[in-house]
Design an enzyme around this catalytic site. Structure first.
Site, mmCIF file in Angstrom:
data_model
loop_
_atom_site.group_PDB
_atom_site.id
_atom_site.type_symbol
_atom_site.label_atom_id
_atom_site.label_comp_id
_atom_site.label_asym_id
_atom_site.label_seq_id
_atom_site.Cartn_x
_atom_site.Cartn_y
_atom_site.Cartn_z
ATOM 1 N N HIS A 1 -6.654 2.225 3.935
ATOM 2 C CA HIS A 1 -5.869 2.035 2.697
ATOM 3 C C HIS A 1 -4.557 2.806 2.829
ATOM 4 O O HIS A 1 -3.793 2.554 3.748
ATOM 5 C CB HIS A 1 -6.729 2.507 1.515
ATOM 6 C CG HIS A 1 -6.204 2.188 0.140
ATOM 7 N ND1 HIS A 1 -5.162 1.338 -0.109
ATOM 8 C CD2 HIS A 1 -6.630 2.621 -1.080
ATOM 9 C CE1 HIS A 1 -4.952 1.261 -1.425
ATOM 10 N NE2 HIS A 1 -5.825 2.032 -2.041
ATOM 11 N N HIS B 1 -4.576 -7.540 5.756
ATOM 12 C CA HIS B 1 -4.660 -7.198 4.332
ATOM 13 C C HIS B 1 -5.788 -8.012 3.709
ATOM 14 O O HIS B 1 -6.000 -9.167 4.070
ATOM 15 C CB HIS B 1 -3.335 -7.535 3.620
ATOM 16 C CG HIS B 1 -3.197 -6.837 2.300
ATOM 17 N ND1 HIS B 1 -3.788 -7.310 1.160
ATOM 18 C CD2 HIS B 1 -2.580 -5.688 1.965
ATOM 19 C CE1 HIS B 1 -3.506 -6.491 0.159
ATOM 20 N NE2 HIS B 1 -2.783 -5.487 0.605
ATOM 21 N N ASP C 1 2.393 -0.818 5.003
ATOM 22 C CA ASP C 1 2.366 0.475 5.701
ATOM 23 C C ASP C 1 2.964 0.435 7.091
ATOM 24 O O ASP C 1 3.096 1.477 7.736
ATOM 25 C CB ASP C 1 0.907 0.967 5.792
ATOM 26 C CG ASP C 1 0.352 1.256 4.422
ATOM 27 O OD1 ASP C 1 -0.607 0.583 4.012
ATOM 28 O OD2 ASP C 1 0.927 2.106 3.736
#
Ligand code: SDX
Length: 393
Positions: free
Chosen positions: A229, A270, A328
């Site tokens: 995460h 994702h 990210d």
């Protein structure tokens, strides 16, 4: 309908979760905050404008924004006794562990007189959390480098104030560069909310029992820390440094396909986006500009990241599984170019996501139908059997 989501029974209770805050279309790569496209907010709004939008559902007019900025700046300071709490952490404690501890402890400092059942009290807690997270984050960083904590300044804008607390010292002031402030503003907007992700669901589940918001956010920060995460941005930089050069990329791509090897290409994939994460697309474009303006145009990590992305997106394993770069993948490169150390990357994510967490908590607590969350399970253990005395086991 936008905003009506049904959790799969394996995760939450069978009741669907209604939310009007953020809408995602994973197939089309669409992300809307209260109906506004992320692409427009990221390039046109200030972070506090977006905070106001997520909290109250509408963009503020000039008067409301000025008042909100003043309100937030007045809550940025910490209770002086928190410094003793901070001093108790080992010097090399990971800043995320400090964040979990200190945010959870705010229950003791700021919640005694507040009730989760009163909207106005909930609003005060929400403002305090949004305002104090940057101060706590910067204090955690200063603690880890043995420098004195810098107090927030009410004359600085939100992002500039954070950078000042991070990099100023009592001996030498620090004037944040506009390019750094703008990059941070954009990154905070992109990370502000993302509907029912793991950490937000953690906050909602904790809050559904009536726990106070400071304790709920400490739980959300703990969930965000995981490398699957929010911890991914730190893991991406570690991975890029481990890969080292473009020549090594094919070997790592092959490793990512190896079922027996737990290695994953961090920053890819994702649970919802099965197309390019719209946030990654925006960050990728800004990354280049920021690095140029920070005189890091030939940042080897950025070059390696772009090459890795290019090779992965032409490899059938990733194409078949629709594994695209996520939010990210590039953010850490910008944070590093701003002088923020790797162990602070997920802390940056937490500062931004605080508004998402408190907005969902406020939404849930204002819902008169709100009941305690009670995830169910599929039982796969032994059927009923009788106790055996130890002599017969
Ligand atoms: C965030 O939920 C949110 O909204 C989160 C977030 C937010 O804003 O809150 O968007 C922020 O957490 C972004 C994700 C950051 N994490 C990473 O970058 C870590 C690396 N990515 C993964 O670990 C993974 O992709 C997840 C955790 C993000 C998603 O995991 P899933 O749901 O198991 O992925 P999937 O079901 O889409 O996987 C499909 C296949 C699987 O292989 P098969 O079993 O089909 O053979 O793809 C594989 C997975 O093993 N796979 C990967 C991979 N991600 C998935 N293989 C290699 N590298 C990867 N990164």
């Amino acid at each position: 309908e936008a905003g009506i989501f049904t959790f799969d029974p394996g995760f939450m209770s069978t009741a669907s979760c209604h939310s009007a805050i953020t809408f995602i279309d994973g197939e089309k790569g669409v992300l809307l905050y209260r109906g506004y496209p992320i692409e427009q907010l990221a390039t046109k709004a200030s972070f506090l404008e977006v905070v106001y939008l997520l909290l109250y559902g509408e963009l503020p007019n000039e008067k409301a924004l000025v008042g909100f900025e003043k309100l937030v700046s007045r809550h940025t300071m910490l209770n002086e006794n928190l410094k003793n709490f901070l001093d108790g952490f080992h010097y090399d404690a990971h800043p995320m562990s400090i964040l979990i501890g200190v945010v959870g402890s705010l229950s003791a400092f700021y919640h005694d007189s507040l009730s989760v059942n009163e909207y106005h009290d909930r609003e005060i807690s929400a403002h305090r959390l949004i305002a104090k997270l940057p101060t706590i984050a910067a204090a955690a960083y200063k603690h880890s480098i043995g420098e004195p904590i810098m107090y927030p300044r009410n004359d600085l804008r939100f992002c500039a104030n954070f950078l000042h607390m991070m990099f100023a010292t009592p001996c030498e002031d620090y004037k944040p560069r506009l390019v750094a402030e703008k990059a941070l503003n954009l990154l905070f907007i992109l990370h502000a909310d993302h509907e029912q992700n793991a950490s937000t669901s953690t906050v909602r589940l904790a809050g559904s029992s009536g726990a106070n918001p400071f304790a709920c956010l400490a739980a959300g920060i703990a969930s965000l820390w995981g490398p699957a995460h929010g911890g991914a941005n730190e893991a991406v930089l570690d991975m890029l440094l481990e890969i080292g050069s473009v020549d090594n990329v094919p070997r790592y791509i092959e490793k990512a396909k190896d079922k027996d090897d737990p290695f994953r290409l961090m920053g890819f994939g994702h649970r919802v986006y099965k197309n390019y994460d719209p946030r990654a697309k925006i960050i990728r474009e800004v990354c280049h500009q920021v690095l140029e303006e920070l005189a890091e145009a030939n940042n080897p990590l950025f070059d390696l990241a772009m090459k890795l992305e290019d090779i992965a997106l032409n490899d059938e394993y990733f194409v078949e599984r629709k594994l695209y770069p996520n939010v990210d993948f590039y953010s850490g490169i910008i944070y590093q170019a701003l002088g923020i150390p790797r162990n602070m990357f997920t802390v940056m994510f937490a500062i931004a996501r605080t508004v998402g967490w408190v907005s969902h908590w406020m939404e849930m607590m204002s819902d008169s139908n709100n009941r305690i969350g009670r995830p169910r399970q599929i039982y796969c253990g032994p059927s009923q059997r009788d106790y055996l005395p130890i002599s017969r086991r």
